[in-house]
Design an enzyme around this catalytic site. Structure first.
Site, PDB file in Angstrom:
ATOM      1  N   HIS A  54       9.782  -4.667   8.103  1.00 32.14           N
ATOM      2  CA  HIS A  54      10.328  -3.232   8.153  1.00 32.14           C
ATOM      3  C   HIS A  54       9.411  -2.375   8.626  1.00 32.14           C
ATOM      4  CE1 HIS A  54      13.708  -4.709   5.037  1.00 32.14           C
ATOM      5  NE2 HIS A  54      13.502  -5.631   5.954  1.00 32.14           N
ATOM      6  N   GLU A  97      -7.909   3.835  -0.390  1.00 30.48           N
ATOM      7  CA  GLU A  97      -8.097   2.932   0.888  1.00 30.48           C
ATOM      8  C   GLU A  97      -6.954   2.991   1.943  1.00 30.48           C
ATOM      9  OE1 GLU A  97     -10.960   1.805  -2.144  1.00 30.48           O
ATOM     10  OE2 GLU A  97      -8.670   1.580  -2.111  1.00 30.48           O
TER      11      GLU A  97
END
Length: 181
Positions: free
Chosen positions: A103, A76
């Site tokens: 991040h 996925e």
């Protein structure tokens, strides 16, 4: 916030629970499928549609994120990452959910529905949604490099090339790399 979700048969029960969970928190949930349990269904089109919708919304100024899931979450994530503008991260605990946003400014996460309880996965998703991007220069720079490659194949110069070149005109790193052409 609008949350686009998609799964395959492995996550169908999870999907129903997740839609209720997110709606109770006030999110606008858009389900990209499947509608019914089909053990031989294929996740790529579901996940790609969810990822496309996230990008469309974000380009239109609509605050949105995506959640895709299946047995492991691996396929996925791969499918979602084929959509230009998507940064999908595989999440398996709270720190990976936070770091995906802080991040990497991930806009889609992928979770293995067979790897976690609903409560665990819901906590990862909740943390992902609640965590903002840090806007630190180093993270913006790295995301920009990924976007540049995605757009036109541009990469930063290879720092190994200048280190491996001899000041006397020896072989370059490309000369030693059989794939360099």
């Amino acid at each position: 916030m609008r949350i686009h979700i998609a799964t395959d048969h492995a996550g169908l029960e999870f999907s129903t629970q997740l839609q209720h969970h997110l709606a109770e928190q006030g999110h606008d949930v858009v389900d990209h499928g499947p509608l019914d349990y089909e053990p031989l269904d294929d996740y790529p089109s579901f996940c790609i549609r969810a990822a496309q919708a996230v990008v469309r919304d974000q380009e239109a100024g609509i605050e949105s994120l995506g959640v895709v899931f299946g047995g492991s979450g691996n396929g996925e994530q791969i499918a979602a990452n084929k959509v230009r503008g998507v940064r999908a991260a595989l999440v398996w605990n709270i720190p990976t959910a936070e770091l995906a946003r802080e991040h990497n400014d991930a806009n889609v996460i992928s979770i293995g529905a067979r790897q976690h309880t609903f409560e665990e996965a819901a906590s990862f998703i909740d943390r992902f949604i609640a965590t903002p991007f840090s806007n630190e220069e180093r993270h913006e720079r790295r995301i920009g490099q990924i976007a540049a490659y995605e757009t036109d194949g541009r990469l930063e110069p290879d720092p190994r090339v200048s280190r491996l070149e001899s000041p006397t005109g020896g072989e370059s790193a490309d000369a030693m790399d059989p794939e360099a052409g």
